[in-house]
Each structure stands twice: as C-alpha cells, then as structure tokens.
Design a protein around this motif. Structure first.
Motif, PDB file in Angstrom:
ATOM      1  N   PRO A  41      29.886  38.544  33.989  1.00 17.21           N
ATOM      2  CA  PRO A  41      30.823  39.571  33.559  1.00 17.21           C
ATOM      3  C   PRO A  41      30.260  40.501  32.488  1.00 17.21           C
ATOM      4  O   PRO A  41      30.710  41.604  32.323  1.00 17.21           O
ATOM      5  CB  PRO A  41      32.012  38.782  33.010  1.00 17.21           C
ATOM      6  CG  PRO A  41      31.905  37.450  33.641  1.00 17.21           C
ATOM      7  CD  PRO A  41      30.451  37.214  33.893  1.00 17.21           C
ATOM      8  N   GLU A  94      33.106  48.107  30.595  1.00 17.03           N
ATOM      9  CA  GLU A  94      34.512  47.905  30.245  1.00 17.03           C
ATOM     10  C   GLU A  94      35.376  48.877  31.039  1.00 17.03           C
ATOM     11  O   GLU A  94      35.010  50.037  31.237  1.00 17.03           O
ATOM     12  CB  GLU A  94      34.696  48.148  28.755  1.00 17.03           C
ATOM     13  CG  GLU A  94      36.078  47.809  28.260  1.00 17.03           C
ATOM     14  CD  GLU A  94      36.183  47.933  26.753  1.00 17.03           C
ATOM     15  OE1 GLU A  94      37.306  48.205  26.296  1.00 17.03           O
ATOM     16  OE2 GLU A  94      35.180  47.770  26.073  1.00 17.03           O
ATOM     17  N   LEU A  95      36.511  48.393  31.508  1.00 17.28           N
ATOM     18  CA  LEU A  95      37.417  49.262  32.269  1.00 17.28           C
ATOM     19  C   LEU A  95      38.051  50.282  31.330  1.00 17.28           C
ATOM     20  O   LEU A  95      38.591  49.917  30.286  1.00 17.28           O
ATOM     21  CB  LEU A  95      38.511  48.437  32.952  1.00 17.28           C
ATOM     22  CG  LEU A  95      38.045  47.631  34.154  1.00 17.28           C
ATOM     23  CD1 LEU A  95      39.128  46.673  34.607  1.00 17.28           C
ATOM     24  CD2 LEU A  95      37.669  48.547  35.292  1.00 17.28           C
ATOM     25  N   GLU A 137      50.290  43.549  43.193  1.00 11.69           N
ATOM     26  CA  GLU A 137      48.968  44.084  43.497  1.00 11.69           C
ATOM     27  C   GLU A 137      49.108  45.390  44.280  1.00 11.69           C
ATOM     28  O   GLU A 137      49.914  45.480  45.202  1.00 11.69           O
ATOM     29  CB  GLU A 137      48.170  43.089  44.349  1.00 11.69           C
ATOM     30  CG  GLU A 137      47.945  41.766  43.685  1.00 11.69           C
ATOM     31  CD  GLU A 137      47.021  41.846  42.497  1.00 11.69           C
ATOM     32  OE1 GLU A 137      46.062  42.631  42.523  1.00 11.69           O
ATOM     33  OE2 GLU A 137      47.275  41.119  41.524  1.00 11.69           O
ATOM     34  N   GLU A 147      48.054  47.149  34.925  1.00 20.55           N
ATOM     35  CA  GLU A 147      46.975  46.249  34.518  1.00 20.55           C
ATOM     36  C   GLU A 147      45.799  46.477  35.443  1.00 20.55           C
ATOM     37  O   GLU A 147      45.959  46.488  36.653  1.00 20.55           O
ATOM     38  CB  GLU A 147      47.414  44.796  34.641  1.00 20.55           C
ATOM     39  CG  GLU A 147      48.601  44.414  33.786  1.00 20.55           C
ATOM     40  CD  GLU A 147      49.064  43.013  34.107  1.00 20.55           C
ATOM     41  OE1 GLU A 147      48.234  42.085  33.990  1.00 20.55           O
ATOM     42  OE2 GLU A 147      50.227  42.873  34.486  1.00 20.55           O
ATOM     43  N   ALA A 148      44.611  46.667  34.868  1.00 23.76           N
ATOM     44  CA  ALA A 148      43.387  46.824  35.649  1.00 23.76           C
ATOM     45  C   ALA A 148      42.461  45.659  35.326  1.00 23.76           C
ATOM     46  O   ALA A 148      42.391  45.217  34.177  1.00 23.76           O
ATOM     47  CB  ALA A 148      42.718  48.138  35.321  1.00 23.76           C
ATOM     48  N   TYR A 149      41.759  45.162  36.351  1.00 25.29           N
ATOM     49  CA  TYR A 149      40.863  44.017  36.143  1.00 25.29           C
ATOM     50  C   TYR A 149      39.787  44.023  37.222  1.00 25.29           C
ATOM     51  O   TYR A 149      39.925  44.657  38.253  1.00 25.29           O
ATOM     52  CB  TYR A 149      41.668  42.708  36.183  1.00 25.29           C
ATOM     53  CG  TYR A 149      42.441  42.517  37.450  1.00 25.29           C
ATOM     54  CD1 TYR A 149      41.885  41.860  38.548  1.00 25.29           C
ATOM     55  CD2 TYR A 149      43.722  43.037  37.597  1.00 25.29           C
ATOM     56  CE1 TYR A 149      42.586  41.706  39.720  1.00 25.29           C
ATOM     57  CE2 TYR A 149      44.434  42.885  38.770  1.00 25.29           C
ATOM     58  CZ  TYR A 149      43.857  42.216  39.820  1.00 25.29           C
ATOM     59  OH  TYR A 149      44.551  42.079  40.987  1.00 25.29           O
ATOM     60  N   TYR A 150      38.722  43.305  36.942  1.00 23.79           N
ATOM     61  CA  TYR A 150      37.665  43.117  37.933  1.00 23.79           C
ATOM     62  C   TYR A 150      38.018  41.923  38.815  1.00 23.79           C
ATOM     63  O   TYR A 150      38.557  40.934  38.336  1.00 23.79           O
ATOM     64  CB  TYR A 150      36.319  42.862  37.254  1.00 23.79           C
ATOM     65  CG  TYR A 150      35.706  44.102  36.663  1.00 23.79           C
ATOM     66  CD1 TYR A 150      35.205  45.097  37.490  1.00 23.79           C
ATOM     67  CD2 TYR A 150      35.600  44.270  35.295  1.00 23.79           C
ATOM     68  CE1 TYR A 150      34.641  46.236  36.963  1.00 23.79           C
ATOM     69  CE2 TYR A 150      35.028  45.398  34.752  1.00 23.79           C
ATOM     70  CZ  TYR A 150      34.548  46.382  35.598  1.00 23.79           C
ATOM     71  OH  TYR A 150      33.979  47.500  35.075  1.00 23.79           O
ATOM     72  N   ARG A 196      47.210  45.931  39.108  1.00 24.94           N
ATOM     73  CA  ARG A 196      48.524  45.293  39.202  1.00 24.94           C
ATOM     74  C   ARG A 196      49.517  46.265  38.563  1.00 24.94           C
ATOM     75  O   ARG A 196      49.352  46.671  37.420  1.00 24.94           O
ATOM     76  CB  ARG A 196      48.516  43.951  38.468  1.00 24.94           C
ATOM     77  CG  ARG A 196      49.770  43.141  38.704  1.00 24.94           C
ATOM     78  CD  ARG A 196      49.681  41.756  38.091  1.00 24.94           C
ATOM     79  NE  ARG A 196      48.648  40.950  38.743  1.00 24.94           N
ATOM     80  CZ  ARG A 196      47.570  40.461  38.110  1.00 24.94           C
ATOM     81  NH1 ARG A 196      47.391  40.684  36.841  1.00 24.94           N
ATOM     82  NH2 ARG A 196      46.691  39.744  38.765  1.00 24.94           N
ATOM     83  N   ILE A 218      37.528  46.406  41.822  1.00 29.94           N
ATOM     84  CA  ILE A 218      38.561  46.544  40.797  1.00 29.94           C
ATOM     85  C   ILE A 218      39.908  46.217  41.423  1.00 29.94           C
ATOM     86  O   ILE A 218      40.184  46.595  42.563  1.00 29.94           O
ATOM     87  CB  ILE A 218      38.603  47.983  40.260  1.00 29.94           C
ATOM     88  CG1 ILE A 218      37.272  48.372  39.665  1.00 29.94           C
ATOM     89  CG2 ILE A 218      39.697  48.136  39.217  1.00 29.94           C
ATOM     90  CD1 ILE A 218      37.171  49.839  39.351  1.00 29.94           C
TER      91      ILE A 218
END
Length: 83
Positions: free
Chosen positions: A5, A10-11, A41, A79-82, A36, A33
């Motif tokens: 990671p 960074e997002l 989702e 919410e954003a995430y990998y 949410r 990516i």
C-alpha cells in the motif's frame, strides 16, 4: 503478488475520471479504486468530492453535444478507497 500500500498515491479529496479535468490524477488510476456513496458501492462515478459530499454519475445513456455522458450531481456521504 500484490503491491504494498505504500506505493499507492494518497487518494485526493476531489477526483475526476476525465483526463481534461484539472482534478484528474493519472497515478491514482493505475490502481483499482472503490467508491462508497451513502453506504452503497458505486461503479459508475465520473467525479467525486469527499469534503463537499457529492458524486457525479451519468444520467442514463444521455450524451451532451460533444458525445460525453450527461452527468447529474448526487449529494451524500462519499468514501473513496483502494481495492
């Protein structure tokens, strides 16, 4: 083998899929990516802003006069995430 990671950027708070946008960060799109929105989702997000709490998604199959998807803005918790 998966990447660590630490190698992922960074997002950003505001990100766009469109390469012509000033909010497009190509390095982020080298990784998968997830978004949410209000606890669900979403896979059709064109642009998002976490601090302002909105996403832009295509309005069906409607296109603008330049052939790009016509987008609508939805407000809520983002919410954003990998993956």
């Amino acid at each position: 083998m998966s990447e660590a990671p630490a190698t992922r950027p960074e997002l950003p708070d505001h990100l766009s899929v469109d390469p012509r946008s000033p909010h497009h960060v190509a390095a982020v799109f080298e990784h998968d990516i997830g978004i949410r929105f209000n606890g669900k989702e979403r896979s059709d997000v064109e642009e998002y802003c976490i601090s302002e709490g909105w996403i832009k998604v295509p309005a069906g199959k409607t296109l603008d006069r330049k052939g790009r998807p016509l987008c609508i803005k939805l407000k809520g918790v983002v919410e954003a995430y990998y993956l």
